[in-house]
Each structure stands twice: as C-alpha cells, then as structure tokens.
Design a protein around this motif. Structure first.
Motif, PDB file in Angstrom:
ATOM      1  N   CYS A  50       0.827  -1.217   0.000  1.00 34.52           N
ATOM      2  CA  CYS A  50       0.000   0.000   0.000  1.00 34.52           C
ATOM      3  C   CYS A  50       0.862   1.267   0.000  1.00 34.52           C
ATOM      4  O   CYS A  50       0.461   2.292  -0.554  1.00 34.52           O
ATOM      5  CB  CYS A  50      -0.981  -0.007   1.165  1.00 34.52           C
ATOM      6  SG  CYS A  50      -0.226   0.176   2.789  1.00 34.52           S
ATOM      7  N   ILE A  51       2.041   1.205   0.587  1.00 29.04           N
ATOM      8  CA  ILE A  51       2.950   2.359   0.570  1.00 29.04           C
ATOM      9  C   ILE A  51       3.327   2.691  -0.863  1.00 29.04           C
ATOM     10  O   ILE A  51       3.248   3.838  -1.298  1.00 29.04           O
ATOM     11  CB  ILE A  51       4.232   2.089   1.392  1.00 29.04           C
ATOM     12  CG1 ILE A  51       3.892   1.841   2.855  1.00 29.04           C
ATOM     13  CG2 ILE A  51       5.245   3.216   1.239  1.00 29.04           C
ATOM     14  CD1 ILE A  51       3.383   3.043   3.600  1.00 29.04           C
ATOM     15  N   GLN A  53       1.827   1.790  -3.634  1.00 28.03           N
ATOM     16  CA  GLN A  53       0.657   2.172  -4.423  1.00 28.03           C
ATOM     17  C   GLN A  53       0.246   3.610  -4.141  1.00 28.03           C
ATOM     18  O   GLN A  53      -0.083   4.355  -5.056  1.00 28.03           O
ATOM     19  CB  GLN A  53      -0.500   1.210  -4.152  1.00 28.03           C
ATOM     20  CG  GLN A  53      -0.235  -0.174  -4.711  1.00 28.03           C
ATOM     21  CD  GLN A  53      -1.262  -1.190  -4.272  1.00 28.03           C
ATOM     22  OE1 GLN A  53      -2.181  -0.878  -3.534  1.00 28.03           O
ATOM     23  NE2 GLN A  53      -1.096  -2.414  -4.732  1.00 28.03           N
ATOM     24  N   ASN A  54       0.278   4.025  -2.878  1.00 26.93           N
ATOM     25  CA  ASN A  54      -0.087   5.399  -2.534  1.00 26.93           C
ATOM     26  C   ASN A  54       0.922   6.415  -3.044  1.00 26.93           C
ATOM     27  O   ASN A  54       0.576   7.570  -3.295  1.00 26.93           O
ATOM     28  CB  ASN A  54      -0.306   5.550  -1.031  1.00 26.93           C
ATOM     29  CG  ASN A  54      -1.631   4.984  -0.597  1.00 26.93           C
ATOM     30  OD1 ASN A  54      -2.667   5.324  -1.151  1.00 26.93           O
ATOM     31  ND2 ASN A  54      -1.598   4.085   0.370  1.00 26.93           N
ATOM     32  N   LEU A  55       2.154   5.993  -3.197  1.00 30.53           N
ATOM     33  CA  LEU A  55       3.177   6.863  -3.786  1.00 30.53           C
ATOM     34  C   LEU A  55       3.121   6.835  -5.313  1.00 30.53           C
ATOM     35  O   LEU A  55       3.815   7.594  -5.974  1.00 30.53           O
ATOM     36  CB  LEU A  55       4.578   6.451  -3.321  1.00 30.53           C
ATOM     37  CG  LEU A  55       4.922   6.776  -1.877  1.00 30.53           C
ATOM     38  CD1 LEU A  55       6.248   6.128  -1.484  1.00 30.53           C
ATOM     39  CD2 LEU A  55       4.990   8.282  -1.671  1.00 30.53           C
ATOM     40  N   GLY A  56       2.309   5.939  -5.865  1.00 31.81           N
ATOM     41  CA  GLY A  56       2.188   5.824  -7.317  1.00 31.81           C
ATOM     42  C   GLY A  56       3.372   5.131  -7.965  1.00 31.81           C
ATOM     43  O   GLY A  56       3.654   5.327  -9.144  1.00 31.81           O
TER      44      GLY A  56
END
Length: 142
Positions: A50-51, A53-56
């Motif tokens: 998730c880290i 993914q949230n950073l793209g």
C-alpha cells in the motif's frame, strides 16, 4: 517610528491593508525563493504494497512492478533542479532505482534494498553538504 519594532510595524501595515480589502476579491500569490538546501532525507524500511501504491510507484514506467519488500528513500531539495544531480549521485553510489523524480518540486524517491537505499540517501546528502555546500539535514530512518 521610535519605540516600535519592525514586526509590530509590519503587522500594523498589513492589518490596515486587509481591513481595506474586506469584502473584495483577493488574489494571493505564492512566491518562493529557494536556497541551497536538502530539507528532508528519509529512509523507510521495507513495508507493505500500500505504501508503494499510494506513492504511485506501481504505475507509469513502473507498471506491473512489485515493490513489496523494498525500502523507499525520499529526499527533498531546493533549488528544485538539484534533484537531477541527486539522482545521478544516488544511482552511482548504490544499486537503487528511481521511483520518482520531480525537477519542478525537488522531490526524489528511490527504491531498492534497505542497505542500498540507505547508502544512496546518505551519499546524496554527504555530496550536497561537502561538495556543493548545501545546508543539509540528517538522514532519518524508520
């Protein structure tokens, strides 16, 4: 004005200006005068997907890549263009990948093994401090 500080004088001037502008449309302009500074250097130990993914870090040129288990290094610079030099120093000092580089905001995100990312971030900060004479911050690790 005798007996009044510069701060008090500025507060009085701005207060009077804002009082005159009440009820009118205001246009705020943000001006930034960058210095020579590494203002953030942080190493995040391997964490969940998730880290990333949230950073793209799973889209664009990195689409389909799985960064789970990799560390993340985040460094912030002024002037913003310094990020290009930082990316070069990082890539030459350790086996890391550029997750994201923004020469318009001065952000650099590195990914890779924890030891490699930590080495790269430390070498970038050291280079900017000792060679380029930038004001630097300590490297923080979590």
């Amino acid at each position: 004005m005798a007996g009044i500080t510069t701060k008090e004088l500025l507060e009085k001037i701005y207060h009077e200006d804002f009082e005159k502008l009440k009820g009118k449309k205001l246009r705020m302009v943000r001006v930034r005068v960058p210095g020579k500074e590494v203002c953030m250097a942080h190493v995040i130990s391997p964490s969940s997907s998730c880290i990333y993914q949230n950073l793209g870090l799973h889209i664009g040129t990195h689409e389909g890549e799985d960064h789970t288990g990799e560390a993340v290094g985040i460094i912030r610079f002024t002037p913003w263009e310094a990020v290009v030099v930082a990316a070069d120093v990082a890539m030459k000092s350790a086996d890391v990948q550029i997750g994201f580089m923004d020469r318009f905001c001065g952000s650099l995100i590195l990914t890779g093994g924890l030891t490699e990312v930590q080495t790269a971030v430390e070498e970038v900060v050291k280079f900017f401090d000792q060679v380029l004479g930038f004001k630097t911050c300590p490297v923080y690790k979590s």
